[in-house]
Design a protein around this motif. Sequence first.
Motif, PDB file in Angstrom:
ATOM      1  N   LEU A  63      28.034  60.037  86.444  1.00  0.00           N
ATOM      2  CA  LEU A  63      27.084  60.574  85.472  1.00  0.00           C
ATOM      3  C   LEU A  63      26.759  61.987  85.951  1.00  0.00           C
ATOM      4  CD1 LEU A  63      25.351  60.204  82.980  1.00  0.00           C
ATOM      5  CD2 LEU A  63      23.692  58.949  84.360  1.00  0.00           C
ATOM      6  N   HIS A  64      27.304  62.988  85.258  1.00  0.00           N
ATOM      7  CA  HIS A  64      27.244  64.387  85.691  1.00  0.00           C
ATOM      8  C   HIS A  64      26.094  65.088  84.982  1.00  0.00           C
ATOM      9  CE1 HIS A  64      29.414  68.584  85.476  1.00  0.00           C
ATOM     10  NE2 HIS A  64      28.300  68.636  86.189  1.00  0.00           N
ATOM     11  N   THR A  65      25.126  65.561  85.761  1.00  0.00           N
ATOM     12  CA  THR A  65      24.000  66.329  85.239  1.00  0.00           C
ATOM     13  C   THR A  65      23.869  67.601  86.076  1.00  0.00           C
ATOM     14  OG1 THR A  65      22.181  65.575  86.662  1.00  0.00           O
ATOM     15  CG2 THR A  65      22.864  64.100  84.884  1.00  0.00           C
ATOM     16  N   SER A  66      23.041  68.533  85.611  1.00  0.00           N
ATOM     17  CA  SER A  66      22.767  69.729  86.410  1.00  0.00           C
ATOM     18  C   SER A  66      21.534  70.436  85.876  1.00  0.00           C
ATOM     19  CB  SER A  66      23.963  70.693  86.400  1.00  0.00           C
ATOM     20  OG  SER A  66      24.065  71.363  85.156  1.00  0.00           O
TER      21      SER A  66
ATOM     22  N   ALA B  74      28.167  56.896  90.725  1.00  0.00           N
ATOM     23  CA  ALA B  74      27.246  57.882  91.303  1.00  0.00           C
ATOM     24  C   ALA B  74      26.684  58.748  90.193  1.00  0.00           C
ATOM     25  CB  ALA B  74      27.950  58.757  92.347  1.00  0.00           C
ATOM     26  N   LEU B  75      25.467  59.254  90.423  1.00  0.00           N
ATOM     27  CA  LEU B  75      24.860  60.252  89.548  1.00  0.00           C
ATOM     28  C   LEU B  75      24.850  61.572  90.306  1.00  0.00           C
ATOM     29  CD1 LEU B  75      21.729  59.939  87.325  1.00  0.00           C
ATOM     30  CD2 LEU B  75      21.917  61.867  88.896  1.00  0.00           C
ATOM     31  N   VAL B  76      25.343  62.614  89.640  1.00  0.00           N
ATOM     32  CA  VAL B  76      25.498  63.924  90.266  1.00  0.00           C
ATOM     33  C   VAL B  76      24.501  64.906  89.657  1.00  0.00           C
ATOM     34  CG1 VAL B  76      27.059  65.920  90.392  1.00  0.00           C
ATOM     35  CG2 VAL B  76      27.906  63.624  90.904  1.00  0.00           C
ATOM     36  N   VAL B  77      23.841  65.694  90.510  1.00  0.00           N
ATOM     37  CA  VAL B  77      22.997  66.808  90.064  1.00  0.00           C
ATOM     38  C   VAL B  77      23.600  68.077  90.668  1.00  0.00           C
ATOM     39  CG1 VAL B  77      20.665  67.709  89.796  1.00  0.00           C
ATOM     40  CG2 VAL B  77      21.011  65.258  90.241  1.00  0.00           C
ATOM     41  N   ALA B  78      24.242  68.887  89.825  1.00  0.00           N
ATOM     42  CA  ALA B  78      25.028  70.023  90.317  1.00  0.00           C
ATOM     43  C   ALA B  78      24.183  71.288  90.480  1.00  0.00           C
ATOM     44  CB  ALA B  78      26.211  70.282  89.393  1.00  0.00           C
TER      45      ALA B  78
ATOM     46  N   VAL C 102      23.195  58.815  94.476  1.00  0.00           N
ATOM     47  CA  VAL C 102      22.887  60.133  93.920  1.00  0.00           C
ATOM     48  C   VAL C 102      23.458  61.192  94.848  1.00  0.00           C
ATOM     49  CG1 VAL C 102      21.062  61.756  93.289  1.00  0.00           C
ATOM     50  CG2 VAL C 102      20.761  59.303  92.835  1.00  0.00           C
ATOM     51  N   VAL C 103      24.105  62.189  94.241  1.00  0.00           N
ATOM     52  CA  VAL C 103      24.570  63.360  94.992  1.00  0.00           C
ATOM     53  C   VAL C 103      23.943  64.585  94.341  1.00  0.00           C
ATOM     54  CG1 VAL C 103      26.533  64.741  95.760  1.00  0.00           C
ATOM     55  CG2 VAL C 103      26.761  62.235  95.558  1.00  0.00           C
ATOM     56  N   ALA C 104      23.079  65.293  95.069  1.00  0.00           N
ATOM     57  CA  ALA C 104      22.404  66.469  94.542  1.00  0.00           C
ATOM     58  C   ALA C 104      22.624  67.631  95.496  1.00  0.00           C
ATOM     59  CB  ALA C 104      20.908  66.204  94.356  1.00  0.00           C
ATOM     60  N   ILE C 105      22.996  68.788  94.941  1.00  0.00           N
ATOM     61  CA  ILE C 105      23.222  69.976  95.757  1.00  0.00           C
ATOM     62  C   ILE C 105      22.196  71.055  95.414  1.00  0.00           C
ATOM     63  CG2 ILE C 105      25.691  69.501  95.977  1.00  0.00           C
ATOM     64  CD1 ILE C 105      26.156  71.793  93.925  1.00  0.00           C
TER      65      ILE C 105
ATOM     66  N   VAL D  46      24.230  65.025  78.921  1.00  0.00           N
ATOM     67  CA  VAL D  46      24.829  64.772  80.230  1.00  0.00           C
ATOM     68  C   VAL D  46      26.239  64.243  79.978  1.00  0.00           C
ATOM     69  CG1 VAL D  46      22.619  64.343  81.352  1.00  0.00           C
ATOM     70  CG2 VAL D  46      23.861  62.437  80.318  1.00  0.00           C
ATOM     71  N   ALA D  47      27.067  64.254  81.020  1.00  0.00           N
ATOM     72  CA  ALA D  47      28.464  63.838  80.852  1.00  0.00           C
ATOM     73  C   ALA D  47      28.729  62.551  81.624  1.00  0.00           C
ATOM     74  CB  ALA D  47      29.407  64.939  81.326  1.00  0.00           C
ATOM     75  N   LEU D  48      29.305  61.574  80.941  1.00  0.00           N
ATOM     76  CA  LEU D  48      29.816  60.363  81.585  1.00  0.00           C
ATOM     77  C   LEU D  48      31.308  60.563  81.793  1.00  0.00           C
ATOM     78  CD1 LEU D  48      27.868  57.597  79.662  1.00  0.00           C
ATOM     79  CD2 LEU D  48      27.977  57.807  82.156  1.00  0.00           C
ATOM     80  N   VAL D  49      31.731  60.574  83.051  1.00  0.00           N
ATOM     81  CA  VAL D  49      33.088  60.981  83.404  1.00  0.00           C
ATOM     82  C   VAL D  49      33.809  59.849  84.125  1.00  0.00           C
ATOM     83  CG1 VAL D  49      34.478  62.782  84.503  1.00  0.00           C
ATOM     84  CG2 VAL D  49      32.149  63.309  83.738  1.00  0.00           C
ATOM     85  N   GLU D  50      35.053  59.628  83.750  1.00  0.00           N
ATOM     86  CA  GLU D  50      35.921  58.696  84.470  1.00  0.00           C
ATOM     87  C   GLU D  50      37.031  59.493  85.137  1.00  0.00           C
ATOM     88  OE1 GLU D  50      37.304  55.418  82.186  1.00  0.00           O
ATOM     89  OE2 GLU D  50      35.275  54.626  81.834  1.00  0.00           O
ATOM     90  N   VAL D  51      37.130  59.362  86.461  1.00  0.00           N
ATOM     91  CA  VAL D  51      38.046  60.180  87.252  1.00  0.00           C
ATOM     92  C   VAL D  51      39.102  59.294  87.896  1.00  0.00           C
ATOM     93  CG1 VAL D  51      38.227  61.886  89.110  1.00  0.00           C
ATOM     94  CG2 VAL D  51      36.111  61.722  87.761  1.00  0.00           C
ATOM     95  N   GLU D  52      40.347  59.678  87.668  1.00  0.00           N
ATOM     96  CA  GLU D  52      41.484  59.039  88.328  1.00  0.00           C
ATOM     97  C   GLU D  52      42.304  60.131  89.000  1.00  0.00           C
ATOM     98  OE1 GLU D  52      43.042  55.460  85.895  1.00  0.00           O
ATOM     99  OE2 GLU D  52      42.446  56.975  84.418  1.00  0.00           O
ATOM    100  N   ARG D  53      43.297  59.736  89.788  1.00  0.00           N
ATOM    101  CA  ARG D  53      44.152  60.733  90.423  1.00  0.00           C
ATOM    102  C   ARG D  53      44.877  61.527  89.340  1.00  0.00           C
ATOM    103  NH1 ARG D  53      44.119  63.110  94.688  1.00  0.00           N
ATOM    104  NH2 ARG D  53      46.319  62.948  95.240  1.00  0.00           N
ATOM    105  N   GLY D  54      44.610  62.850  89.313  1.00  0.00           N
ATOM    106  CA  GLY D  54      45.323  63.735  88.403  1.00  0.00           C
ATOM    107  C   GLY D  54      44.726  63.863  87.019  1.00  0.00           C
ATOM    108  N   ARG D  55      43.634  63.160  86.724  1.00  0.00           N
ATOM    109  CA  ARG D  55      43.056  63.276  85.381  1.00  0.00           C
ATOM    110  C   ARG D  55      41.583  62.852  85.377  1.00  0.00           C
ATOM    111  NH1 ARG D  55      42.931  58.364  82.458  1.00  0.00           N
ATOM    112  NH2 ARG D  55      42.995  59.529  80.495  1.00  0.00           N
TER     113      ARG D  55
END
Length: 382
Positions: free
Chosen positions: A6-9, A44-48, A79-82, A245-254
């Motif tokens: 879950l990509h937020t910023s 994970a939920l990301v705060v960029a 949660v990952v926040a930078i 916000v963006a819900l993202v599915e990540v695999e190798r290469g895509r």
Amino acid sequence: MALRLLHTSDWHLGRALHEESLLEDQAFALDQLVALARDERPDALVVAGDVYDRAVPPPEAVALLDDVLTRLADLAIPVVAIAGNHDSAERLSFGARLLAARGVHLRGQLQRAAEPIELPGRGLVYALPFVDPDVVRGLEGDEAIRGHAAATARAVAGARADAARRGLPAVLVAHAFVQGAQQTPDSERPVVVGTAGSVPAETLAGFDYVALGHLHAPQEIAPGLRYAGSLLRYSFSEADQDKSVALVEVERGRATARTVALGAKRQVVRLRGKLADLLRRPELARHERDLVEVTLEDEGYVLDAKRKLQARFAHVLNVVRLELAAAPGQGAFGQQVAGAGRDELKLFESFFSTVTGALPGPEHRQVFTAALAEIDRQERAA
């Protein structure tokens, strides 16, 4: 199985719009974000970056962040926040080692950029806080590192090399201005003057997804390179932007993403028209509690316009007048005043044309002349 994020910023906690506090609006949006995380159960939920709006946030903003992070930790959602350019890297990192034990990973400083947050069975998240070239020069001991592009390339190199060795889905979380992106006027604080603060997209290559922050408009720069955009509309120049916000599915290469709108407690809107029309148009009733900027189209000066508008729109934060062209044959007002000397009627004509964009008519001159005569009568009687 794909890594789900879950990509937020750009939460900008503690921000105000024209001195109007947005803390309750932010709490409303974050309630929806926590509910979305509960329902979607991302890995994970990301705060960029730009968690706070300034380096020393107000206590209420700190309390709001504490509440949101606690609720996410109780849901067992990592949660990952930078840190962004608005944040203090040191303050955001306070208690980071203790919080990591509960799955809340706060990365404010660059020293751990090559050390991933491991999501067992899913993939790796590399956290790259806002890159300050001076800090990178100090860490690397290389005075030749100049500008954000070179500093970012050096800072991200270790993470890219580590990801290549591991062979797992790899995500980079970064806060930067990537070349080719759409920047919203007057909403994001420039990193530097001009374009020296921008970073080429290829600098961030080598990851399956790059979760970006800094620019407030949601946008995909290239496949797998995306800005989530800000939590709310933070300036009137963002009034037409759809926040999500963006819900993202990540695999190798895509990576594939879908956006989800959170909604807002109050909209940020721009209205335009004559004062009398704005006060009576029935279709504007839906904006009576919103955050409003008004562009007035009335000719001439409108006395106490903001107060009159606030009788209907409680949160009129800014009133703008249409830029009026100078009257034909007229120069700058200062030049006109200098040319008028002590001729009161000429001074009046110059002022009138500057304000209204037209020369005064006979009725205007008559009122002005009568006023002058009355002033002269009172002065003689004194």
